[in-house]
Design a protein around this motif. Structure first.
Motif, PDB file in Angstrom:
ATOM      1  N   UNK A   1       0.822  -1.202   0.000  1.00 22.93           N
ATOM      2  CA  UNK A   1       0.000   0.000   0.000  1.00 22.93           C
ATOM      3  C   UNK A   1       0.861   1.259   0.000  1.00 22.93           C
ATOM      4  N   UNK A   2       2.135   1.134   0.320  1.00 24.11           N
ATOM      5  CA  UNK A   2       3.040   2.287   0.244  1.00 24.11           C
ATOM      6  C   UNK A   2       3.182   2.781  -1.189  1.00 24.11           C
ATOM      7  N   UNK A   3       2.846   1.947  -2.182  1.00 23.91           N
ATOM      8  CA  UNK A   3       2.945   2.349  -3.585  1.00 23.91           C
ATOM      9  C   UNK A   3       1.754   3.184  -4.036  1.00 23.91           C
ATOM     10  N   UNK A   4       0.709   3.280  -3.223  1.00 26.01           N
ATOM     11  CA  UNK A   4      -0.447   4.098  -3.580  1.00 26.01           C
ATOM     12  C   UNK A   4      -0.064   5.562  -3.568  1.00 26.01           C
ATOM     13  N   UNK A   5      -0.583   6.306  -4.514  1.00 30.49           N
ATOM     14  CA  UNK A   5      -0.300   7.739  -4.574  1.00 30.49           C
ATOM     15  C   UNK A   5      -1.118   8.483  -3.521  1.00 30.49           C
ATOM     16  N   UNK A   6      -0.650   9.652  -3.154  1.00 29.08           N
ATOM     17  CA  UNK A   6      -1.419  10.502  -2.229  1.00 29.08           C
ATOM     18  C   UNK A   6      -2.754  10.870  -2.853  1.00 29.08           C
ATOM     19  N   UNK A   7      -2.761  11.096  -4.174  1.00 29.24           N
ATOM     20  CA  UNK A   7      -4.004  11.398  -4.873  1.00 29.24           C
ATOM     21  C   UNK A   7      -4.965  10.214  -4.773  1.00 29.24           C
TER      22      UNK A   7
ATOM     23  N   UNK B   1      -5.060   7.993  -2.339  1.00 30.55           N
ATOM     24  CA  UNK B   1      -5.555   7.949  -0.955  1.00 30.55           C
ATOM     25  C   UNK B   1      -6.675   8.967  -0.752  1.00 30.55           C
ATOM     26  N   UNK B   2      -6.492  10.148  -1.332  1.00 25.45           N
ATOM     27  CA  UNK B   2      -7.516  11.190  -1.238  1.00 25.45           C
ATOM     28  C   UNK B   2      -8.803  10.720  -1.930  1.00 25.45           C
TER      29      UNK B   2
ATOM     30  N   UNK C   1     -14.106   5.258   1.416  1.00 25.57           N
ATOM     31  CA  UNK C   1     -13.264   4.143   1.855  1.00 25.57           C
ATOM     32  C   UNK C   1     -12.072   4.720   2.603  1.00 25.57           C
ATOM     33  N   UNK C   2     -11.840   4.243   3.801  1.00 26.96           N
ATOM     34  CA  UNK C   2     -10.680   4.719   4.567  1.00 26.96           C
ATOM     35  C   UNK C   2      -9.413   4.198   3.895  1.00 26.96           C
ATOM     36  N   UNK C   3      -8.482   5.098   3.559  1.00 25.13           N
ATOM     37  CA  UNK C   3      -7.248   4.660   2.900  1.00 25.13           C
ATOM     38  C   UNK C   3      -6.332   3.917   3.871  1.00 25.13           C
TER      39      UNK C   3
ATOM     40  N   UNK D   1     -15.776   0.814   4.473  1.00 22.05           N
ATOM     41  CA  UNK D   1     -14.690  -0.077   4.120  1.00 22.05           C
ATOM     42  C   UNK D   1     -13.353   0.580   4.466  1.00 22.05           C
ATOM     43  N   UNK D   2     -12.408  -0.245   4.848  1.00 26.76           N
ATOM     44  CA  UNK D   2     -11.024   0.200   5.083  1.00 26.76           C
ATOM     45  C   UNK D   2     -10.138  -0.602   4.148  1.00 26.76           C
ATOM     46  N   UNK D   3      -9.348   0.092   3.349  1.00 20.43           N
ATOM     47  CA  UNK D   3      -8.424  -0.574   2.425  1.00 20.43           C
ATOM     48  C   UNK D   3      -7.278  -1.111   3.256  1.00 20.43           C
ATOM     49  N   UNK D   4      -7.178  -2.442   3.359  1.00 18.37           N
ATOM     50  CA  UNK D   4      -6.195  -3.076   4.236  1.00 18.37           C
ATOM     51  C   UNK D   4      -4.766  -2.837   3.764  1.00 18.37           C
ATOM     52  N   UNK D   5      -3.864  -2.755   4.722  1.00 13.48           N
ATOM     53  CA  UNK D   5      -2.440  -2.589   4.430  1.00 13.48           C
ATOM     54  C   UNK D   5      -1.846  -3.913   4.013  1.00 13.48           C
ATOM     55  N   UNK D   6      -0.922  -3.835   3.094  1.00 14.84           N
ATOM     56  CA  UNK D   6      -0.159  -5.014   2.657  1.00 14.84           C
ATOM     57  C   UNK D   6       1.307  -4.669   2.689  1.00 14.84           C
TER      58      UNK D   6
END
Length: 163
Positions: free
Chosen positions: A89-95, A97-98, A105-107, A158-163
């Motif tokens: 999930x660290x590869x997700x962009x800030x955009x 997540x927003x 959905x909670x990022x 929903x919460x997008x789970x961390x991987x």
């Protein structure tokens, strides 16, 4: 700009426009699933990494990338899956997540979150922003999400789970 560099940019833009079929407000670039686009002798190759092994959306994403590239003038593009390193999930962009938060959905939290330090997870409600939330189920509407509820506004999310 060299011809291959211009082709690569055009191919990247076409592939990056593909949306996730499970969360249509996110592109595969927002998710960090789009790993690499290369052009060699005018031929495009795209590397993608699934959010988790066995993700059912990956076949559809591959087809959508091929279609987007065909529309952009790359009829013989190849898409392949890269499993290592594993997606995070660290590869997700800030955009991205927003966009998740605005969609309800909670990022995912950063790797250095409270959970990483103390084993306690605090997830802010995407509707009201309260941290007074609780997990209802580790399994949400898709395998990459968990179901939570806000104790303040009483709304499930929903919460997008961390991987």
């Amino acid at each position: 700009m060299s011809n291959d560099l211009a082709l690569r940019r055009r191919a990247w833009d076409a592939a990056a426009s593909v949306v996730d079929p499970e969360i249509p407000v996110l592109t595969i670039a927002d998710l960090g699933v789009l790993r690499e686009v290369t052009v060699k002798d005018g031929r495009v190759e795209v590397a993608i990494t699934p959010t988790y092994s066995g993700c059912p959306a990956m076949n559809m994403i591959g087809v959508e990338i091929e279609l987007a590239l065909r529309r952009a003038g790359f009829p013989d593009a190849k898409v392949h899956t890269v499993l290592s390193p594993a997606w995070t999930t660290d590869w997700m962009s800030e955009d991205g997540r927003r966009k998740l938060r605005e969609y309800g959905i909670a990022p995912p939290q950063a790797a250095g979150s409270r959970r990483a330090l103390f084993g306690v997870q605090q997830v802010a409600c995407p509707q009201c922003g309260s941290d007074n939330t609780e997990v209802l189920s580790e399994f949400g509407s898709t395998s990459c999400k968990a179901l939570w509820r806000c104790r303040s506004c009483r709304e499930p999310f929903d919460y997008f789970k961390c991987h």
